[in-house]
Scaffold this motif. Structure first.
Motif, PDB file in Angstrom:
ATOM      1  N   SER A 119     -41.706 -27.693 -44.116  1.00 15.45           N
ATOM      2  CA  SER A 119     -40.348 -27.187 -44.305  1.00 15.45           C
ATOM      3  C   SER A 119     -40.178 -25.797 -43.703  1.00 15.45           C
ATOM      4  CB  SER A 119     -39.979 -27.165 -45.783  1.00 15.45           C
ATOM      5  OG  SER A 119     -40.669 -26.134 -46.440  1.00 15.45           O
ATOM      6  N   GLU A 120     -41.233 -24.988 -43.735  1.00 13.03           N
ATOM      7  CA  GLU A 120     -41.162 -23.672 -43.096  1.00 13.03           C
ATOM      8  C   GLU A 120     -41.047 -23.818 -41.584  1.00 13.03           C
ATOM      9  OE1 GLU A 120     -40.723 -19.782 -42.449  1.00 13.03           O
ATOM     10  OE2 GLU A 120     -40.670 -20.761 -44.404  1.00 13.03           O
ATOM     11  N   VAL A 121     -41.744 -24.787 -41.017  1.00 12.11           N
ATOM     12  CA  VAL A 121     -41.636 -25.046 -39.582  1.00 12.11           C
ATOM     13  C   VAL A 121     -40.215 -25.487 -39.236  1.00 12.11           C
ATOM     14  CG1 VAL A 121     -42.396 -26.587 -37.724  1.00 12.11           C
ATOM     15  CG2 VAL A 121     -44.075 -25.535 -39.244  1.00 12.11           C
ATOM     16  N   ILE A 122     -39.650 -26.364 -40.046  1.00  8.52           N
ATOM     17  CA  ILE A 122     -38.267 -26.801 -39.835  1.00  8.52           C
ATOM     18  C   ILE A 122     -37.327 -25.597 -39.887  1.00  8.52           C
ATOM     19  CG2 ILE A 122     -36.357 -28.103 -40.859  1.00  8.52           C
ATOM     20  CD1 ILE A 122     -38.424 -30.180 -41.758  1.00  8.52           C
ATOM     21  N   ASN A 123     -37.527 -24.726 -40.857  1.00 12.85           N
ATOM     22  CA  ASN A 123     -36.700 -23.532 -41.004  1.00 12.85           C
ATOM     23  C   ASN A 123     -36.811 -22.629 -39.775  1.00 12.85           C
ATOM     24  OD1 ASN A 123     -35.006 -21.660 -42.354  1.00 12.85           O
ATOM     25  ND2 ASN A 123     -36.808 -20.492 -42.979  1.00 12.85           N
ATOM     26  N   GLN A 124     -38.007 -22.446 -39.262  1.00 11.99           N
ATOM     27  CA  GLN A 124     -38.205 -21.593 -38.081  1.00 11.99           C
ATOM     28  C   GLN A 124     -37.547 -22.206 -36.837  1.00 11.99           C
ATOM     29  OE1 GLN A 124     -39.496 -18.549 -37.999  1.00 11.99           O
ATOM     30  NE2 GLN A 124     -39.886 -18.623 -40.196  1.00 11.99           N
ATOM     31  N   VAL A 125     -37.642 -23.519 -36.689  1.00 13.14           N
ATOM     32  CA  VAL A 125     -37.019 -24.186 -35.546  1.00 13.14           C
ATOM     33  C   VAL A 125     -35.503 -24.049 -35.615  1.00 13.14           C
ATOM     34  CG1 VAL A 125     -36.589 -26.457 -34.501  1.00 13.14           C
ATOM     35  CG2 VAL A 125     -38.908 -25.786 -35.125  1.00 13.14           C
ATOM     36  N   LYS A 154     -34.536 -20.539 -34.721  1.00 14.76           N
ATOM     37  CA  LYS A 154     -34.665 -20.310 -33.278  1.00 14.76           C
ATOM     38  C   LYS A 154     -33.495 -20.920 -32.521  1.00 14.76           C
ATOM     39  CE  LYS A 154     -38.460 -18.854 -31.282  1.00 14.76           C
ATOM     40  NZ  LYS A 154     -38.799 -17.476 -31.046  1.00 14.76           N
ATOM     41  N   ILE A 155     -33.087 -22.117 -32.930  1.00 17.01           N
ATOM     42  CA  ILE A 155     -31.947 -22.778 -32.284  1.00 17.01           C
ATOM     43  C   ILE A 155     -30.675 -21.963 -32.500  1.00 17.01           C
ATOM     44  CG2 ILE A 155     -30.440 -24.806 -32.406  1.00 17.01           C
ATOM     45  CD1 ILE A 155     -32.988 -26.460 -32.936  1.00 17.01           C
ATOM     46  N   ASN A 156     -30.465 -21.478 -33.731  1.00 19.95           N
ATOM     47  CA  ASN A 156     -29.280 -20.664 -34.017  1.00 19.95           C
ATOM     48  C   ASN A 156     -29.294 -19.366 -33.243  1.00 19.95           C
ATOM     49  OD1 ASN A 156     -28.212 -22.580 -35.728  1.00 19.95           O
ATOM     50  ND2 ASN A 156     -29.097 -21.657 -37.566  1.00 19.95           N
ATOM     51  N   GLN A 157     -30.440 -18.754 -33.062  1.00 17.51           N
ATOM     52  CA  GLN A 157     -30.525 -17.510 -32.277  1.00 17.51           C
ATOM     53  C   GLN A 157     -30.203 -17.776 -30.809  1.00 17.51           C
ATOM     54  OE1 GLN A 157     -34.436 -15.946 -32.961  1.00 17.51           O
ATOM     55  NE2 GLN A 157     -33.859 -14.963 -34.891  1.00 17.51           N
ATOM     56  N   ASN A 158     -30.651 -18.901 -30.284  1.00 21.13           N
ATOM     57  CA  ASN A 158     -30.354 -19.239 -28.902  1.00 21.13           C
ATOM     58  C   ASN A 158     -28.859 -19.540 -28.701  1.00 21.13           C
ATOM     59  OD1 ASN A 158     -32.987 -18.891 -28.088  1.00 21.13           O
ATOM     60  ND2 ASN A 158     -33.524 -21.039 -28.293  1.00 21.13           N
TER      61      ASN A 158
END
Length: 148
Positions: free
Chosen positions: A131-137, A140-144
């Motif tokens: 779930s932490e990996v999902i959160n980081q992805v 990252k998508i939102n920042q892009n």
């Protein structure tokens, strides 16, 4: 009626652990609801699929994702919600039974129970990390999206 009892007891257990864990008072009900939701997922999936490991994994991912979202919303650490929410899923009774069988020299039963405890604990750990990996992805998508 059994599911109602499961919901109430999981809510109380999670909220009580939040008190022991010194969670802020305004988060105790939210902690209880997270634990109750995670236990509901576990209870239903385990009853339907008869696979405690998969049910624990799904419930852990639910608890972790909701904990991360509530932590952002309430501006509190994620650990407040995730630790309290995971408590109903921890296989403490099964670990006790494994140790009791070791003490009673029933090694075949003890090893089977200990293996199940390790798999359940591993599924909890994997669910939290996943779930932490999902959160980081997602982050990252939102920042892009913001940059472009």
């Amino acid at each position: 009626m059994a599911i109602f009892a499961q919901l109430i007891t999981s809510f109380i257990a999670t909220g009580a652990f939040g008190i022991i864990f010194n969670a802020p008072k305004e988060t105790l009900v939210k902690c209880g609801l997270i634990g109750m939701g995670g236990w509901l997922i576990y209870y239903l999936l385990n009853g339907y699929l008869d696979d405690a490991i998969l049910a624990t994994l799904a419930a852990t991912i639910f608890v972790a994702v909701i904990s991360q979202e509530l932590a952002k919303f309430n501006k509190t650490p994620v650990i407040i919600f995730s630790v309290a929410g995971i408590i109903p899923l921890v296989p403490g009774g099964l670990a006790y039974d494994a140790m009791r069988n070791f003490v009673e020299n029933d090694y075949n039963t003890a090893i089977g129970l200990a293996a199940k405890v390790l798999m359940l604990a591993g599924s909890i750990a994997f669910g939290l990390v996943f779930s932490e990996v999902i959160n980081q992805v997602i982050r990252k998508i939102n920042q892009n999206k913001i940059r472009t």
